[in-house]
Scaffold this motif. Structure first.
Motif, PDB file in Angstrom:
ATOM      1  N   ILE A 185       0.823  -1.224   0.000  1.00 56.55           N
ATOM      2  CA  ILE A 185       0.000   0.000   0.000  1.00 56.55           C
ATOM      3  C   ILE A 185       0.856   1.273   0.000  1.00 56.55           C
ATOM      4  N   PHE A 252      -8.428  -0.520  -3.758  1.00 59.49           N
ATOM      5  CA  PHE A 252      -8.337   0.782  -4.426  1.00 59.49           C
ATOM      6  C   PHE A 252      -9.420   0.908  -5.507  1.00 59.49           C
ATOM      7  N   LEU A 274     -14.294  12.975   1.908  1.00 59.23           N
ATOM      8  CA  LEU A 274     -13.034  12.269   1.649  1.00 59.23           C
ATOM      9  C   LEU A 274     -11.886  13.269   1.522  1.00 59.23           C
ATOM     10  N   ARG A 277     -10.652  14.446   4.810  1.00 58.17           N
ATOM     11  CA  ARG A 277      -9.987  13.394   5.577  1.00 58.17           C
ATOM     12  C   ARG A 277      -8.539  13.188   5.112  1.00 58.17           C
ATOM     13  N   THR A 278      -8.328  13.242   3.796  1.00 59.50           N
ATOM     14  CA  THR A 278      -7.005  12.954   3.249  1.00 59.50           C
ATOM     15  C   THR A 278      -5.995  14.051   3.595  1.00 59.50           C
TER      16      THR A 278
ATOM     17  N   ILE B 197      -6.376   6.898  -3.304  1.00 61.43           N
ATOM     18  CA  ILE B 197      -5.415   5.992  -2.692  1.00 61.43           C
ATOM     19  C   ILE B 197      -5.107   6.404  -1.252  1.00 61.43           C
ATOM     20  N   VAL B 198      -5.128   7.691  -0.977  1.00 61.61           N
ATOM     21  CA  VAL B 198      -4.906   8.119   0.411  1.00 61.61           C
ATOM     22  C   VAL B 198      -6.079   7.648   1.276  1.00 61.61           C
ATOM     23  N   GLY B 199      -7.279   7.693   0.719  1.00 59.70           N
ATOM     24  CA  GLY B 199      -8.436   7.151   1.430  1.00 59.70           C
ATOM     25  C   GLY B 199      -8.315   5.650   1.634  1.00 59.70           C
ATOM     26  N   ALA B 201      -5.666   3.790   1.781  1.00 58.82           N
ATOM     27  CA  ALA B 201      -4.619   3.491   2.757  1.00 58.82           C
ATOM     28  C   ALA B 201      -5.093   3.784   4.178  1.00 58.82           C
TER      29      ALA B 201
END
Lengths: 302, 302
Positions: A185, A252, A274, A277-278, B197-199, B201
């Motif tokens: 990951i 993913f 989202l 959050r990131t 992808i950050v989500g 992970a």
């Protein structure tokens, strides 16, 4: 006291040549021997004085080593190990820097029966390849994950850890299969995605290659750095960490489908949640010293 | 002769405040007025002396402007335009910096009937937001894409181009729908993928958040920079460039499936071929001055 007195590096690319430079700086009394299968790389290593000796064969390179580090693509580990197996001193420790660990541990154990093998993985690198791309500070503040096999001699494990600490790295221990899932990951999937999108952008008919390049500052250029990484190394990573990569890729893809649906149906709140959050993840990475604090990676703007 | 004498910037975030700083440096005789819907941003802009005047309403900000630039999220363009429509001088040119152009052109034409609207998009930015994040050189060597509506006054178009050239940008002209497709691949899709992808992970159970952060130097950290971009701005981009983004996403997903299959079936040659091809794209971007030449984005390693 230094953990090793005679270190042999097999493979003098970005990582191998960075280790060589690091050893010369941090452990100057170590006797350093290098070998690379490519005569041109050996010649460059010689010219750059990366090691005290550059050997002509893997066997002659390891003959009096107390540490042998394999810095070759993971797909080449078995063949290189077979090349030097007969010449390996009984008391030598063998390690490596490969990005997938379960498969590497398996092939090294098979090729070097009875040898002390302590695999490791310094999580560091750049998109450059070859002996001229290396530098001594590459491992500073980065993590080196050591994945000792079950029942490994604790003293041997500690010597490997000591070696990496002297090169500037922080040490973590992990089981090989957990390593492979973590790296799937944090490293393998990001590379796979970057390679993919750069390929997708290159194949468009109506948007020209020249347009893709001109307007790449909108975000695309970030992906091209990773997608410029060594093709052989990365082919081997995906082939040797298949299950973990496919599993992370599946997750993913599901998440991407959910976002696709949110865009199609105009669900702005889902996107906003989202995207908020990131942002926090980036903050943690900078706070924990795993990336520079400068905006836009500190790119020059003048 | 300067293209404009009285410039009003509506929205004083990263882009608006960078334009303000650029105008003060490159066109010091211009009378600069700013406005932001957020009183805290207005106060900061005042303290930083970003403009000669900070107005309390959008209407009072535009009242004697010959150029009004909207630097707000694309989803807010219509509402802001409606706020100042009644106060817009007849001879003023209205422009914007939005990342999607078809929708912005439509809503601005609707909200400002009879006004001269010449939309534009400077392809530049960082992951930071707000009035303190801006800097005068942000647009240096970057492209600004101007998307004049059909039948636009060539003199007005040239004044906008002249304005951006003075801020350091290079100019390209495009039809709005072509712009939206080009940016979908060079900017919008990269952001969408990075956010995803950050989500992904962050949501893993067996790999902890702390592990993701510690080992992010393996590639993941690159994606977190883009995924730290302004959530409101990006939500609006995806909602207003839906068709082009969904189309590019479809192509990306197909390519990703092909790679997934290559990994599953051990087709190393397919992987190697793609990974070699993508390397050349990076080289072109660096050669054409759209990214720095330094390895690893020039990150500090000591």
């Amino acid at each position: 006291m230094l953990p090793f007195a005679r270190v042999t590096i097999l493979g003098l690319g970005l990582i191998g040549s960075s280790i060589a430079r690091g050893v010369l700086q941090a452990m100057p009394t170590v006797r350093l021997t290098g070998y690379d299968a490519d005569p041109a790389v050996r010649a460059t290593a010689d010219r750059l004085e990366l090691c005290h000796d550059i050997a002509d064969t893997a066997g002659s390179a390891v003959i009096d080593a107390d540490l042998v580090i394999l810095c070759v693509p993971v797909g080449a580990m078995a063949a290189v190990a077979a090349e030097f197996a007969a010449d390996l001193p009984a008391e030598a420790i063998v390690s490596d820097v490969g990005s997938s660990k379960t498969e590497v541990a398996r092939v090294l154990a098979e090729a070097l029966p009875g040898a002390t093998v302590i695999p490791a993985h310094p999580v560091a690198g750049t998109e450059r390849s070859g002996p001229e791309a290396g530098f001594a500070t590459l491992f500073n503040h980065r993590w080196c994950i050591v994945t000792p096999p079950e029942g490994a001699d604790p003293a041997a494990v500690e010597r490997i850890a000591d070696f990496w600490r002297r090169l500037g790295a922080q040490i973590e221990f992990m089981a090989p299969d957990h390593h492979d899932r973590v790296l799937a990951i944090t490293s393998h999937l990001p590379h796979l995605i970057a390679y993919t999108i750069v390929g997708t952008a290159s194949d468009l008919e109506e948007v020209t290659q020249s347009e893709v390049i001109k307007y790449s500052a909108g975000g695309f250029r970030d992906f091209t750095r990773i997608a410029a990484s060594d093709p052989t190394m990365w082919r081997d990573v995906f082939l040797t960490n298949r299950e973990a990569v496919l599993d992370m890729l599946q997750r993913f893809s599901e998440d991407l489908s959910a976002l696709q649906r949110a865009i199609r149906w105009g669900k702005g709140d889902e996107l906003f949640d989202l995207f908020t959050r990131t942002r926090a993840v980036r903050r943690s990475i900078v706070e924990q010293g795993q990336d520079d604090d400068a905006a836009d990676f500190g790119r020059a703007h003048d």
